[in-house]
Design an enzyme around this catalytic site. Structure first.
Site, mmCIF file in Angstrom:
data_model
loop_
_atom_site.group_PDB
_atom_site.id
_atom_site.type_symbol
_atom_site.label_atom_id
_atom_site.label_comp_id
_atom_site.label_asym_id
_atom_site.label_seq_id
_atom_site.Cartn_x
_atom_site.Cartn_y
_atom_site.Cartn_z
ATOM 1 N N LEU A 177 -47.749 39.789 -25.353
ATOM 2 C CA LEU A 177 -47.744 39.668 -26.807
ATOM 3 C C LEU A 177 -48.180 38.244 -27.120
ATOM 4 O O LEU A 177 -47.850 37.315 -26.378
ATOM 5 C CB LEU A 177 -46.339 39.908 -27.385
ATOM 6 C CG LEU A 177 -45.742 41.311 -27.248
ATOM 7 C CD1 LEU A 177 -44.325 41.322 -27.814
ATOM 8 C CD2 LEU A 177 -46.603 42.353 -27.954
ATOM 9 N N ASP A 178 -48.907 38.071 -28.208
ATOM 10 C CA ASP A 178 -49.291 36.721 -28.606
ATOM 11 C C ASP A 178 -48.055 35.863 -28.838
ATOM 12 O O ASP A 178 -46.975 36.378 -29.168
ATOM 13 C CB ASP A 178 -50.120 36.756 -29.892
ATOM 14 C CG ASP A 178 -51.452 37.467 -29.715
ATOM 15 O OD1 ASP A 178 -51.949 37.496 -28.570
ATOM 16 O OD2 ASP A 178 -51.981 37.978 -30.718
ATOM 17 N N LYS A 179 -48.225 34.564 -28.705
ATOM 18 C CA LYS A 179 -47.113 33.624 -28.861
ATOM 19 C C LYS A 179 -46.313 33.894 -30.130
ATOM 20 O O LYS A 179 -45.073 33.935 -30.107
ATOM 21 C CB LYS A 179 -47.646 32.187 -28.876
ATOM 22 C CG LYS A 179 -46.591 31.127 -29.171
ATOM 23 C CD LYS A 179 -47.203 29.744 -29.254
ATOM 24 C CE LYS A 179 -46.153 28.703 -29.625
ATOM 25 N NZ LYS A 179 -46.747 27.342 -29.732
ATOM 26 N N ARG B 146 -54.871 42.130 -35.128
ATOM 27 C CA ARG B 146 -55.292 41.014 -35.979
ATOM 28 C C ARG B 146 -56.785 41.083 -36.285
ATOM 29 O O ARG B 146 -57.225 40.864 -37.426
ATOM 30 C CB ARG B 146 -54.928 39.689 -35.308
ATOM 31 C CG ARG B 146 -53.432 39.536 -35.086
ATOM 32 C CD ARG B 146 -53.100 38.432 -34.094
ATOM 33 N NE ARG B 146 -53.465 37.127 -34.600
ATOM 34 C CZ ARG B 146 -53.408 36.013 -33.858
ATOM 35 N NH1 ARG B 146 -53.033 36.077 -32.584
ATOM 36 N NH2 ARG B 146 -53.730 34.851 -34.389
#
Length: 329
Positions: A149-151, A251
């Site tokens: 998962l992105d930060k 996104r």
């Protein structure tokens, strides 16, 4: 051919000039001849990660043919110690057995060590929590990590404790047979309110930090979305389900239809957003401190018992505060 060769190999920019005899050569082959200290496979990774520019434009195709007149800049990151250290970092453990562990990751935590983040990652925390019983398939830098998962994306993530579990989970990710659903808050209200977004996703040719829908190359990507609640015309709470799993997929796809996520620093350009709102409300929305994206649902077959597991995560506090605020604007 090599205009400048800094004394230290790593953590430097290397400027090289292609000349007429190199016309028609593959970019990676030419770089391998110029930089014999670096393997061709390593150079390919650097190219595909956007660390090579020809005439100031990022190039991500290792097979690009040279014209023989280009100036090439190669950005080689600083070498770091290979082995992450165990760190006593609290984890929100949703499920754990001898084969795997499911974590509810908070926003702000990086999944594995990488440039600029060599400590305080999920991997560092897992090494401490699991006492070394993590799958080695991901390599020394990513033990146990099957997906990311992105930060600044919060939510559910599964890690493998054994190589067999890692292999079983990886096969499900490759086959896109898992259940993965996210909630997002986007600018505006998508129309139609339910649909699919398709488009190959690859590294942006203009910004190596960004992904983009690309006409050539990239990997197929499909996102299914459904508007759960509209907040006037200002924003919407959207459920997104991944049929594929590409870097920054939600996104990029939501941005592609004109509805970037609130708080997204990379894709959610704030210009013109929140028109008609009071200045204070607009300021609060445009300064939400992270992309409003939460992985709330994760389901898969247990790689050992073959039991179907399904986990759901509560919406985090900052996300709830955002939607509550939108109810009142």
């Amino acid at each position: 051919m090599n205009d400048a060769r800094p004394a230290t190999l790593y953590g430097t920019l290397h400027t090289l000039s292609a000349e007429a005899p190199q016309a028609g050569m593959r970019l990676d082959k030419w770089l391998a001849e110029c930089m014999p200290e670096i393997s061709r496979s390593r150079l390919k990774v650097l190219i595909e990660s956007g660390r090579v520019c020809l005439d100031d434009a990022a190039v991500t195709d290792a097979g690009r043919r040279l014209k023989g007149t280009e100036v090439c800049v190669l950005d080689i990151p600083v070498a770091q110690p290979a082995d992450p250290e165990a760190e006593a970092i609290a984890l929100d453990v949703v499920y754990e057995d001898d084969d795997l562990i499911v974590i509810d990751k908070p926003a702000g935590m990086v999944v594995h060590p990488a440039a600029g983040n060599y400590s305080s990652t999920l991997v560092n925390a897992l090494l401490h929590h699991c006492g070394g019983s993590l799958s080695g398939i991901g390599g020394v830098r990513r033990p146990g990590i099957v997906h990311r998962l992105d930060k600044d994306t919060s939510g559910l993530l599964v890690a493998a404790k054994t190589d067999a579990a890692h292999q079983g989970l990886a096969e499900q990710f490759a086959a896109h047979s898992l259940t993965r659903a996210y909630r997002a808050v986007c600018w505006g209200v998508p129309m139609p309110r339910q649909g699919e977004i398709e488009g190959n996703i690859g590294r942006s040719p203009n910004n190596r930090k960004k992904m983009a829908i690309v006409e050539r190359g990239g990997k197929p990507a499909l996102t299914r979305y459904r508007v759960e609640r509209a907040y006037g015309q200002t924003a919407a709470l959207v459920e997104c389900r991944l049929a594929t799993g590409r870097t920054h997929q939600i996104r990029v796809h939501m941005t592609s239809i004109g509805h970037p996520l609130i708080g997204d620093p990379l894709y959610g350009r704030q210009t013109g957003r929140g028109k008609g709102l009071p200045a204070e409300a607009r300021d609060r929305l445009t300064h939400f401190p992270r992309q409003a994206l939460h992985a709330f649902l994760l389901g898969f077959l247990h790689p050992t018992t073959h039991e179907h597991l399904l986990f759901e995560s509560k919406i985090p506090l900052d996300f709830n505060k955002l939607t509550s605020f939108l109810e009142g604007v």
